[in-house]
Scaffold this motif. Structure first.
Motif: not given
Length: 480
Positions: A308-316, A413-420, A440-450
């Motif tokens: 839910f947090d992932l979806i919410y942060l992507k659109d708000n 390989e893990t380091r490249k895909r860690v945000f998937d 880590m996907s949630l971490v990536s989106i939060i960092l992008e928003k900031h």
């Protein structure tokens, strides 16, 4: 209709109009010049005839046998035979009567040529009978109280014949010029439109799904610029298509992973719940079954919340404010200490004074996930450090947090895909710890928003260091 034919027809129309107009002006100019020459010759001839007749009339004017009509007719006949050129005819008119005619068609003399004509004027009249063209020149004289008109008629049919010949020649030349020009313009239009045809063929290939083709057109004109822009556009389209394909692939993978991640705990919950409902279990087995049901239910809840947090942060958008970096770090430390102690892991922290700009709860979420990953990757009685300090990057001050552990580390390989989404390097360990592969996907989106940066350094068997760098002031302040 093809563009080359449009160019050809338009140019032919323009050329034919220009050629016809120019040719007509040239022919008309020649016609007017020839007509003026004939008129001057007719006037000169008329002047000579008039002078001769007047001179001879003066010599017989005082004669006893003088009779004006007979003398004028006799003198005109002699002058006609001796002075007029071929194609010219002489007429003498005394008052209203023609007293001499060098031709039998004197009735064709225009009557208006002598009407109200004064003695000091000369009059010209053009006439045609459908086959021949004439110019009449009339010169008046006053002899013994009588009006005498010397009229000459000159045949100018050759001028109109030349005009017709020139017009016919103009038509033939125009047709030849247009045919030759059409051939030349067609060849030129083929050369000019060939790059456009290449672009059209490439467009057809691209529309058919081949996004790798490019226009090989090297000209220093607008078509060359169009080809360059087209290649740039095709490259952008190809990149965008690849992004879309990758996005669809990731979406499909996300759905598959999500379905799988949902299925695993649900299967566990249903299996153990069915055992509790239908089987006679010991109290220890029953407690174990309920513990599995509870832990898997918690994992489902965690996964659904993070999803839910992932979806919410992507659109708000998020609310940003200035935060005390050291105080924020201490708050995160207090939240994570009990979890770390549960695995006998020591959490060491040091924070410099500074500020960060962002949403406090979301930043906490970032470090809760990073520290929790460090905990999962570490063995018991190991150390995880969480530090913060002010640094300068590219001339701008940032606050850098570092999460460091000495655990199992990550492969390249893990380091490249860690945000998937749903990616888990060690699924058994992650599920055992209650993870869902979304942190880590949630971490990536939060960092992008900031507008924050993250760097991961890791080596298998030696641990991982995660650096995050946060802006220390708002974008408005930076612009000011």
């Amino acid at each position: 209709m093809k563009f080359r034919y449009k160019v050809l027809f338009v140019n032919l129309i323009i050329l034919s109009v220009i050629l016809g107009f120019t040719g007509y002006l040239f022919v008309y100019r020649n016609y007017k010049q020839a007509l003026d020459v004939e008129l001057r010759n007719a006037a000169s001839e008329n002047n000579m005839v008039k002078a001769s007749i007047e001179y001879e009339l003066l010599s017989v004017l005082n004669s006893e046998t003088y009779k004006i009509s007979d003398d004028v007719s006799r003198i005109a006949k002699r002058v006609d035979s001796g002075m007029l050129l071929s194609g010219s005819t002489l007429y003498i008119k005394l008052e209203d009567n023609i007293v001499y005619s060098g031709a039998e068609d004197e009735e064709t003399i225009p009557g208006e040529i002598t009407t109200d004509q004064t003695t000091d004027s000369k009059r010209y009249i053009y006439q045609d009978n459908g086959k021949q063209y004439y110019v009449y020149v009339s010169s008046p004289a006053y002899i013994n109280n009588a009006n005498l008109y010397i009229i000459t008629r000159k045949d100018i049919t050759n001028v109109y014949s030349q005009l017709n010949d020139n017009l016919q020649f103009l038509k033939i030349i125009s047709i030849i010029v247009l045919l030759v020009s059409a051939l030349i313009m067609y060849l030129i239009s083929v050369l000019l439109t060939r790059p456009l045809e290449k672009l059209n063929m490439i467009t057809t290939k691209i529309s058919g799904g081949d996004y790798s083709v490019r226009a090989d057109i090297d000209t220093n004109d607008e078509v060359g610029e169009l080809a360059d822009n087209f290649n740039t556009m095709a490259g952008s389209v190809e990149d965008h298509v690849e992004e879309l394909k990758d996005m669809v692939k990731r979406r499909d993978q996300f759905v598959a992973d999500f379905t799988h991640e949902m299925k695993t705990p649900m299967t566990t919950i249903i299996g153990y719940a069915d055992s509790v409902r239908h089987l006679e279990l010991s109290e220890e087995e029953r407690d174990m079954s309920l513990e599995y049901i509870y832990s898997e239910g918690i994992r489902l809840e965690t996964m659904s919340q993070k999803l839910f947090d992932l979806i919410y942060l992507k659109d708000n958008d998020i609310f940003m404010e200035e935060l005390d970096a050291a105080e924020l770090g201490e708050q995160i430390e207090h939240l994570m200490q009990p979890i770390m102690k549960g695995k006998n892991i020591t959490l060491k922290t040091t924070f410099e004074e500074g500020t960060v700009y962002g949403d406090a709860e979301l930043i906490k979420t970032v470090f809760i996930n990073l520290l929790d990953n460090a905990r999962k990757a570490s063995e018991e009685r190991s150390v995880v450090s969480f530090t913060g300090k002010v640094k300068e990057t590219d001339g701008n001050k940032v606050y850098e947090y570092l999460v460091e552990d000495t655990g199992i580390g990550m492969s390249e390989e893990t380091r490249k895909r860690v945000f998937d989404e749903f990616y888990m390097a060690d699924k058994s360990r992650t599920r055992k710890e209650g993870g869902a592969g979304l942190g880590m996907s949630l971490v990536s989106i939060i960092l992008e928003k900031h507008n924050a940066d993250i760097d991961i350094e890791s080596e298998e068997g030696k641990g991982t260091r995660v650096y995050t760098r946060w802006r220390m002031e708002s974008e408005d302040e930076e612009e000011a």
